[in-house]
Design a protein around this motif. Structure first.
Motif, PDB file in Angstrom:
ATOM      1  N   PHE A 228       0.842  -1.191   0.000  1.00 52.08           N
ATOM      2  CA  PHE A 228       0.000   0.000   0.000  1.00 52.08           C
ATOM      3  C   PHE A 228       0.881   1.246   0.000  1.00 52.08           C
ATOM      4  CE2 PHE A 228      -2.232  -3.377   2.145  1.00 52.08           C
ATOM      5  CZ  PHE A 228      -3.557  -3.260   1.751  1.00 52.08           C
ATOM      6  N   LYS A 229       0.418   2.280  -0.674  1.00 43.82           N
ATOM      7  CA  LYS A 229       1.068   3.575  -0.540  1.00 43.82           C
ATOM      8  C   LYS A 229       0.733   4.140   0.829  1.00 43.82           C
ATOM      9  CE  LYS A 229       1.632   8.024  -2.858  1.00 43.82           C
ATOM     10  NZ  LYS A 229       1.195   8.889  -3.982  1.00 43.82           N
ATOM     11  N   LYS A 230       1.757   4.509   1.578  1.00 47.91           N
ATOM     12  CA  LYS A 230       1.557   4.937   2.962  1.00 47.91           C
ATOM     13  C   LYS A 230       0.598   6.119   3.039  1.00 47.91           C
ATOM     14  CE  LYS A 230       4.069   5.909   7.224  1.00 47.91           C
ATOM     15  NZ  LYS A 230       5.407   6.083   7.852  1.00 47.91           N
ATOM     16  N   GLY A 231      -0.412   5.972   3.888  1.00 44.47           N
ATOM     17  CA  GLY A 231      -1.374   7.050   4.109  1.00 44.47           C
ATOM     18  C   GLY A 231      -2.424   7.190   3.034  1.00 44.47           C
ATOM     19  N   CYS A 232      -2.370   6.354   2.000  1.00 44.13           N
ATOM     20  CA  CYS A 232      -3.341   6.446   0.905  1.00 44.13           C
ATOM     21  C   CYS A 232      -4.662   5.802   1.318  1.00 44.13           C
ATOM     22  CB  CYS A 232      -2.785   5.763  -0.331  1.00 44.13           C
ATOM     23  SG  CYS A 232      -3.926   5.753  -1.735  1.00 44.13           S
ATOM     24  N   ASN A 233      -5.774   6.479   1.018  1.00 43.32           N
ATOM     25  CA  ASN A 233      -7.103   5.990   1.412  1.00 43.32           C
ATOM     26  C   ASN A 233      -7.866   5.340   0.266  1.00 43.32           C
ATOM     27  OD1 ASN A 233      -6.795   6.842   4.065  1.00 43.32           O
ATOM     28  ND2 ASN A 233      -7.644   8.874   3.647  1.00 43.32           N
ATOM     29  N   LYS A 234      -7.171   5.022  -0.828  1.00 40.50           N
ATOM     30  CA  LYS A 234      -7.855   4.480  -2.009  1.00 40.50           C
ATOM     31  C   LYS A 234      -8.742   3.283  -1.664  1.00 40.50           C
ATOM     32  CE  LYS A 234      -6.933   2.018  -6.336  1.00 40.50           C
ATOM     33  NZ  LYS A 234      -5.898   1.525  -7.285  1.00 40.50           N
ATOM     34  N   PHE A 235      -8.187   2.314  -0.976  1.00 34.32           N
ATOM     35  CA  PHE A 235      -8.958   1.087  -0.713  1.00 34.32           C
ATOM     36  C   PHE A 235      -9.963   1.285   0.418  1.00 34.32           C
ATOM     37  CE2 PHE A 235      -5.065  -0.322  -2.810  1.00 34.32           C
ATOM     38  CZ  PHE A 235      -5.614  -1.048  -3.857  1.00 34.32           C
ATOM     39  N   ILE A 236      -9.634   2.145   1.351  1.00 32.31           N
ATOM     40  CA  ILE A 236     -10.613   2.495   2.388  1.00 32.31           C
ATOM     41  C   ILE A 236     -11.852   3.084   1.736  1.00 32.31           C
ATOM     42  CG2 ILE A 236     -11.059   4.073   4.322  1.00 32.31           C
ATOM     43  CD1 ILE A 236      -8.099   3.712   5.106  1.00 32.31           C
TER      44      ILE A 236
ATOM     45  N   LEU B  46       0.901  -2.475   8.557  1.00 30.58           N
ATOM     46  CA  LEU B  46       0.310  -1.372   9.325  1.00 30.58           C
ATOM     47  C   LEU B  46      -0.802  -0.689   8.536  1.00 30.58           C
ATOM     48  CD1 LEU B  46       3.561   0.183  10.862  1.00 30.58           C
ATOM     49  CD2 LEU B  46       1.946  -1.396  11.944  1.00 30.58           C
ATOM     50  N   GLU B  47      -0.622  -0.560   7.227  1.00 32.69           N
ATOM     51  CA  GLU B  47      -1.670   0.035   6.393  1.00 32.69           C
ATOM     52  C   GLU B  47      -2.897  -0.889   6.311  1.00 32.69           C
ATOM     53  OE1 GLU B  47      -1.993   3.081   4.802  1.00 32.69           O
ATOM     54  OE2 GLU B  47      -0.295   3.599   6.067  1.00 32.69           O
ATOM     55  N   ALA B  48      -2.660  -2.193   6.288  1.00 31.15           N
ATOM     56  CA  ALA B  48      -3.785  -3.145   6.281  1.00 31.15           C
ATOM     57  C   ALA B  48      -4.586  -3.037   7.576  1.00 31.15           C
ATOM     58  CB  ALA B  48      -3.268  -4.564   6.083  1.00 31.15           C
ATOM     59  N   VAL B  49      -3.878  -2.885   8.693  1.00 30.40           N
ATOM     60  CA  VAL B  49      -4.558  -2.719   9.981  1.00 30.40           C
ATOM     61  C   VAL B  49      -5.312  -1.398  10.013  1.00 30.40           C
ATOM     62  CG1 VAL B  49      -4.200  -2.436  12.464  1.00 30.40           C
ATOM     63  CG2 VAL B  49      -2.933  -4.198  11.215  1.00 30.40           C
ATOM     64  N   ARG B  50      -4.720  -0.355   9.439  1.00 29.85           N
ATOM     65  CA  ARG B  50      -5.413   0.942   9.391  1.00 29.85           C
ATOM     66  C   ARG B  50      -6.710   0.839   8.595  1.00 29.85           C
ATOM     67  NH1 ARG B  50      -5.539   6.002   6.615  1.00 29.85           N
ATOM     68  NH2 ARG B  50      -4.315   5.200   4.856  1.00 29.85           N
ATOM     69  N   LEU B  51      -6.667   0.072   7.514  1.00 32.29           N
ATOM     70  CA  LEU B  51      -7.890  -0.135   6.736  1.00 32.29           C
ATOM     71  C   LEU B  51      -8.965  -0.810   7.587  1.00 32.29           C
ATOM     72  CD1 LEU B  51      -8.197  -1.292   3.078  1.00 32.29           C
ATOM     73  CD2 LEU B  51      -9.490  -2.500   4.822  1.00 32.29           C
TER      74      LEU B  51
END
Length: 749
Positions: A499-507, A530-535
């Motif tokens: 994931f691109k860090k901080g990117c909300n595309k998939f969210i 960490l991005e997967a967990v953020r999602l």
């Protein structure tokens, strides 16, 4: 420096283990002739193992047993029988891959120490927490990790009282361990069952980059990275090589022992690693550890590099010079071999001789004297009650042999059963004979209480909660959202591995399309985890599918329903129980590596879904390295951060038998290799429809390579019709998916 650094050595056979012990290993790992991931190693009998334990413990060396394969349902009774023996063996730990082993051991054999195998693909913080939760006492971190990642994961592991071990020397797999199916797909020998045929070492038709062995990595050596590994607080430095011989093991362990001792004593390193080059190697790299994934990691020759090292060392150019260099290498090897032979010639794993002598007379207690070895150790026991005049049954040699002769047979050779000092026409209550036997067993078990054998009760088969099996589909692109309109099925959306860090595309995709169910990949490392967990935290979906145990653990913590994906390699009922009872898993895909007979007896836990993929591209391997450097070529000298996110190359490689494989790289994904055929298994629907809640079809483009894209809308309607009983739809599917196989379903594991 006070913290212990364990040097963990391989032992494929008895001589190699002796070599490891005498060279200074703190621990060895070895396998029996069943249930271990080095089927090609000589391996040990159970009697061998007991002798190895006695020998190793004499030298303060621990022994870990490899049970690191997936277990099939029909093998559970055999595994339980083995575990019943191991609990009284003195084994220091068992290394496991199968998730079901955690449930079995935790419930029925809690004295056994469980180590999580590298086959469990451990890369992120959540996976450490997952393994700690289900009972692992140590984790073998994946070989692809760099020093920073190792340091972070080790610090977290220590917070959970879990140790970490890292491979520091030996062969490297180009694929993520536990996620390589190339051998299983191509020749029916699964790496998850210890039968890897090493397709990564195979010869292929010469590639555009000029390579015949485009998947062949150099060997791993972290010999000069010891200070950084110590700084990372790693607990165990592990040497690969259970299919290597005693000479190799002795040389490598001895070299590492000297390096560790030097560093502990002085803080300095030995500069000479020449002995490591004198035994089998493919040249060396430490690029995974340094996160420097360059073309230099590859070598276009899978054979032994040590002769070439000798030639280079002596600057040999002419034929005579080359022969002399190789002759010198041979002499050096012989010298080391002679040194080893001299050191181990008196090491024995033979059973200890045992003499049991019974004595006693009327009104005196029955005395048992046990002599082990050549008067090396003597134990004396006696009964609390005196011997009495015989009644119905006389206490004689025949009766005592029947009661005592076989109870100590595992680790002892009963040389003599002496009753000459026992009087005649005497008797004793049987309960006192039993107590005497138990006391004797305790002493012969190194004064450790003998654990009685456990009988594991049969599991209850719970009914399916739904009616007929439903269909589910997987997409990976917003362009395929229109497929949702064609079916009422569950629709999973595949997330990338990067994931691109901080990117909300998939969210945003999930927030705009609440019907979509997130599908998490098997490998998520560092910021991508960490991005997967953020999602997960931002979307808070009602349900997910996860092929990554770290994301699964976070879903469990957050109270999100989760399904275990097909790349968690679940093959038995106890694996399902581990997921259900420890992490509140709602269901699991059954591995596509097993066949109908191996599936049919799997027992469903209560309120638990069982799923199976009937159509998907067949993944052979996924790598953190780049497959394109050695195939089509790449201008970049090493993999950069942007490669994962931007690159979408595709090519094919063809082996010398003429079979081609798709080399594929999606945006945000790791480089992967797929079989030239798609997996299509319509047979299971009629064979085992009553066993499954959901049949799954993969409609992503991943693995398509150069193949033409199929009409996804047509596939959805035909699969839907087929599952509703339309036989014509089955025929249509066979025609449209013309290059397909269900060989794994036929051959199984």
């Amino acid at each position: 420096m006070s913290r212990k650094i364990e040097l963990l050595a391989p032992g494929g056979d008895v001589e190699a283990i002796k070599a490891a012990v005498i060279a200074g290993a703190n621990a060895v790992y070895c396998g029996l002739d069943t249930f271990n991931a080095r089927n090609r190693a000589s391996n040990l009998s159970f009697d061998d193992l007991l002798g190895i334990l006695r020998l190793a413990h004499k030298y303060d060396c621990e022994v870990f047993l490899t049970l690191n394969v997936v277990i099939l349902e029909h093998e559970i009774p055999q595994m339980v029988k083995l575990l019943n023996k191991l609990v009284n063996s003195g084994i220091d730990g068992i290394i496991v891959q199968d998730l079901g082993m955690f449930n079995l051991v935790k419930k029925y054999f809690p004295t056994l120490d469980i180590h999580a195998s590298t086959q469990l693909t451990s890369h992120n913080e959540g996976q450490i927490e997952f393994l700690a939760k289900i009972g692992a006492s140590r984790v073998n971190l994946s070989r692809e990790l760099n020093l920073g990642e190792i340091k972070t994961l080790t610090a977290l592991a220590h917070q959970h009282e879990v140790l970490t071990e890292v491979f520091v020397h030996g062969s490297l797999c180009i694929a993520f361990s536990g996620q390589c199916y190339s051998s299983s797909v191509s020749v029916g020998n699964s790496g998850n069952r210890g039968r890897c045929s090493q397709a990564c070492r195979d010869e292929y038709e010469i590639t555009n980059a000029g390579n015949r062995f485009p998947l062949n990595l150099k060997d791993n050596s972290a010999y000069f990275d010891l200070p950084q590994l110590v700084d990372a607080q790693v607990d165990s430095l592990k040497i690969e090589g259970r299919i290597k011989g005693a000479h190799y093991v002795y040389t490598v362990v001895d070299s590492w022992r000297k390096q560790i001792d030097k560093f502990v004593a002085t803080g300095q390193l030995l500069a000479d690693d020449s002995n490591l080059h004198r035994v089998f190697n493919r040249d060396f790299t430490n690029s995974f550890l340094h996160g420097n994934l360059t073309k230099d990691m590859f070598i276009d020759n899978p054979r032994d590099h040590s002769p070439q090292y000798a030639v280079d060392k002596y600057n040999a150019i002419s034929v005579v010079q080359i022969q002399e260099a190789k002759k010198e290498l041979h002499a050096e090897r012989n010298e080391i071999g002679e040194e080893l032979a001299e050191k181990i010639k008196y090491l024995s794993i033979a059973k200890q001789p045992l003499v049991m002598a019974f004595s006693g007379s009327l009104n005196q207690p029955l005395r048992l004297t046990m002599t082990i070895g050549d008067n090396d150790k003597v134990h004396q026991l006696e009964t609390p009650s005196p011997l009495a005049v015989a009644g119905k049954q006389t206490l004689d040699q025949a009766l005592l042999e029947k009661r005592f002769k076989n109870f100590a047979s595992n680790d002892f050779s009963l040389e003599e059963f002496d009753c000459r000092e026992l009087g005649e026409n005497l008797s004793l209550p049987f309960r006192e004979l039993t107590e005497l036997k138990n006391q004797a067993a305790f002493l012969l078990n190194n004064s450790v209480a003998v654990v009685p054998a456990v009988e594991v009760p049969p599991l209850e088969q719970h009914p399916r909660n739904t009616g007929k099996p439903s269909m589910s589909i997987l997409i990976a692109d917003e362009k395929d959202l229109h497929l949702c309109e064609l079916t009422s099925s569950d629709v999973y959306f595949k997330l990338p591995e990067s994931f691109k860090k901080g990117c909300n595309k998939f969210i945003d995709i999930f927030l705009r399309n609440p019907r979509l169910i997130p599908w998490f990949p098997a490998v998520l490392i560092g910021k991508d985890y960490l991005e997967a967990v953020r999602l997960l935290e931002q979307v808070r979906p009602a349900r997910i599918v996860s092929n990554n145990t770290g994301v699964a653990f976070k879903a469990y913590e957050m109270g999100i329903e989760w399904i275990a994906g097909p790349f968690l390699n679940t093959t038995n009922s106890y694996a399902l129980l581990t997921l259900k009872e420890e992490l509140n898993c709602a269901g699991a895909f059954i591995s596509n590596e097993i066949n109908r007979m191996q599936i049919r007896n799997i027992t469903r836990p209560d309120n638990f879904k069982m799923l199976y993929s009937i159509y998907h591209p067949i993944l052979m391997m996924t790598s953190r390295q780049c497959f394109f450097q050695q195939t089509v070529g790449c201008k970049k000298p090493s993999i950069e951060d942007g490669c994962m996110l931007k690159c979408e190359k595709a090519t094919t490689i063809t082996n010398v038998k003429g079979v081609s494989f798709a080399v594929d790289k999606q945006k945000g994904g790791y480089p992967s290799i797929y079989n030239h055929e798609q997996f299509l298994n319509v047979d299971i629907v009629s064979d085992l429809a009553g066993q499954f809640d959901e049949f799954f079809i993969d409609l992503t483009n991943i693995g398509a390579g150069s193949k033409a894209e199929l009409d996804k809308a047509f596939l959805v309607t035909q699969f839907d019709a087929f599952l509703k009983g339309d036989q014509q739809a089955q025929q249509q599917l066979s025609e449209i998916v013309s290059i397909s196989t269900n060989a794994q379903y036929s051959q199984g594991l």
